[in-house]
Design an enzyme around this catalytic site. Structure first.
Site, PDB file in Angstrom:
ATOM      1  N   GLU A   1      34.157  30.251  57.848  1.00  0.00           N
ATOM      2  CA  GLU A   1      34.391  29.263  56.777  1.00  0.00           C
ATOM      3  C   GLU A   1      33.278  29.376  55.732  1.00  0.00           C
ATOM      4  OE1 GLU A   1      37.138  27.936  56.716  1.00  0.00           O
ATOM      5  OE2 GLU A   1      37.858  27.747  58.767  1.00  0.00           O
TER       6      GLU A   1
ATOM      7  N   ASP B   1      35.235  44.177  23.531  1.00  0.00           N
ATOM      8  CA  ASP B   1      34.681  42.906  23.049  1.00  0.00           C
ATOM      9  C   ASP B   1      33.171  43.094  22.953  1.00  0.00           C
ATOM     10  OD1 ASP B   1      34.585  40.253  22.250  1.00  0.00           O
ATOM     11  OD2 ASP B   1      34.290  39.530  24.297  1.00  0.00           O
TER      12      ASP B   1
ATOM     13  N   ASP C   1      36.854  43.790  18.700  1.00  0.00           N
ATOM     14  CA  ASP C   1      36.700  42.498  18.032  1.00  0.00           C
ATOM     15  C   ASP C   1      36.295  42.738  16.574  1.00  0.00           C
ATOM     16  OD1 ASP C   1      36.176  39.947  17.238  1.00  0.00           O
ATOM     17  OD2 ASP C   1      34.565  39.575  18.678  1.00  0.00           O
TER      18      ASP C   1
END
Length: 383
Positions: free
Chosen positions: A135, A260, A315
């Protein structure tokens, strides 16, 4: 009694078992939904590795010590019995440990809610070489896990860490982020109940899964398929993390390249994607990211990924960088933007049947898409 590994380990885990046997894995991150077999496999593998390394001991951990006896302690006992080794182990509750009688090797159990016990761990000989964090998402982040590993892995020539969890719904969960991070020796494996022989699960389990799939598909995807489906604030509900083969990537015939600009802390990023217009599916299958790296260097990286006749859309906010790329030999043009273009782009992506991202080839891209969420009012919770 001689037990064949194939009788107790599901086929979906055989490649993992072989990789560990070759010594190429130092950390296994096993994730999946209910009934995915990950805990059963890890308990078997931990016992096998203990026997394979006679100077090694193991520690099994959960966040809360009070949950040990009915979970991982019982799971290890099951594994010992499944391997036909019950007579060769002595298992006690106080202290909670399993001892392999022929060598005196120990499997110790601890909760990290009592850090003092971890710091005072002592083994009769050798060193601790095996650790299982069950877990994983319940631990207090990667810092706590790293601190535990630094405490238990001291000395010895062999170490292997197992980390298992059911992915939380939110892509922002630290455990989901951790599973996307790549490093040498780390193997991430995802399984679901569909990967196990049906007889191992039983009719009731399968019926419950089928009922939830029909009545609440989102809950089914989270609980049984182990998907990070979001908490109602995810911008993209159509993300599919899928391993793509080299043959699949080579078959893509509508490939787009994008850049980008970034420096720090936002990275410079390059992606290759294929768009299947007939099915409205976008495949993102390649990425490069860098921080504090100049245009000349990143242009070289791009040229290593694209063909001489291919071009890149970048971009348009940095026209100087677009011009730099052109001077370095990259066929590059700025993206066409206008009023509302960002909002339109988001809607276009949301309307796709699926955005398929290979998490091994594109871990940063997967992280970016999964963590994109709508803002919530801190007082009311309104999106």
């Amino acid at each position: 009694m001689r037990v064949r590994i194939r009788d107790v380990v599901a086929p979906v885990f055989w490649p993992v078992h072989r990789a560990i046997a070759r010594g190429t894995v130092q950390e296994l991150v096993a994730k999946g939904g209910r009934g995915s077999g990950k805990s059963s496999y890890i308990s078997i593998e931990l016992v096998l590795q203990l026997l394979r390394h006679p100077a090694c001991h193991a520690v099994v951990l959960r966040k809360i010590g009070g949950t040990l006896r009915t979970s991982v302690y019982a799971q290890i006992q099951w594994a010992i019995g499944a391997l036909g080794l019950a007579k060769q182990f002595r298992c006690t509750v106080s202290p909670m440990e399993c001892t392999y009688l022929p060598t005196g090797q120990k499997i110790l159990f601890f909760g990290t809610d009592d850090p003092g016990k971890l710091k005072s761990i002592k083994v009769p000989f050798g060193a601790i070489g095996l650790a299982w964090f069950e877990e994983l998402d319940q631990f207090d982040g990667p810092e706590e896990v790293r601190s535990v590993e630094q405490s238990v892995f001291r000395g010895g020539s062999f170490t292997l860490a197992f980390k298992s969890f059911n992915p939380p719904a939110s892509g922002r969960s630290w455990a989901n982020r951790y599973a996307l991070e790549q490093r040498p020796g780390k193997l991430v494996h995802h399984s679901t109940y569909r990967d196990l022989p049906p007889a191992w699960l039983g009719e009731r389990f399968l019926a419950d899964a089928a009922h939830l799939e029909q009545t609440n598909p989102t809950a089914f995807r989270h609980e049984y398929l182990g998907e990070a489906v979001g908490c109602g604030t995810a911008v993209f509900g159509n993300i599919q993390l899928q391993t793509l083969t080299t043959e699949q990537c080579q078959s893509f015939d509508r490939v787009y390249h994008g850049v980008d600009w970034g420096w720090y802390p936002d990275p410079w990023a390059f992606n290759r994607a294929h768009y299947d217009a007939a099915r409205k599916v976008l495949y993102v299958f390649d990425e490069l990211t860098r921080r504090k790296t100049g245009n000349r260097e990143t242009a070289g990286l791009v040229l290593s990924r694209i063909g001489p006749d291919e071009y890149v859309i970048a971009d348009s906010a940095e026209q100087k960088s677009v011009s730099d790329y052109a001077s370095y030999g990259v066929r590059c043009r700025g993206a066409e933007k206008g009023p509302g273009s960002v909002k339109y782009s988001m809607k276009w992506l949301q309307a796709l049947t699926a955005i398929v991202i290979d998490p091994e080839r594109c871990p940063d891209t997967a992280k970016e898409f999964l963590e994109y969420e709508y803002e919530q009012d801190k007082k009311t919770g309104e999106i």
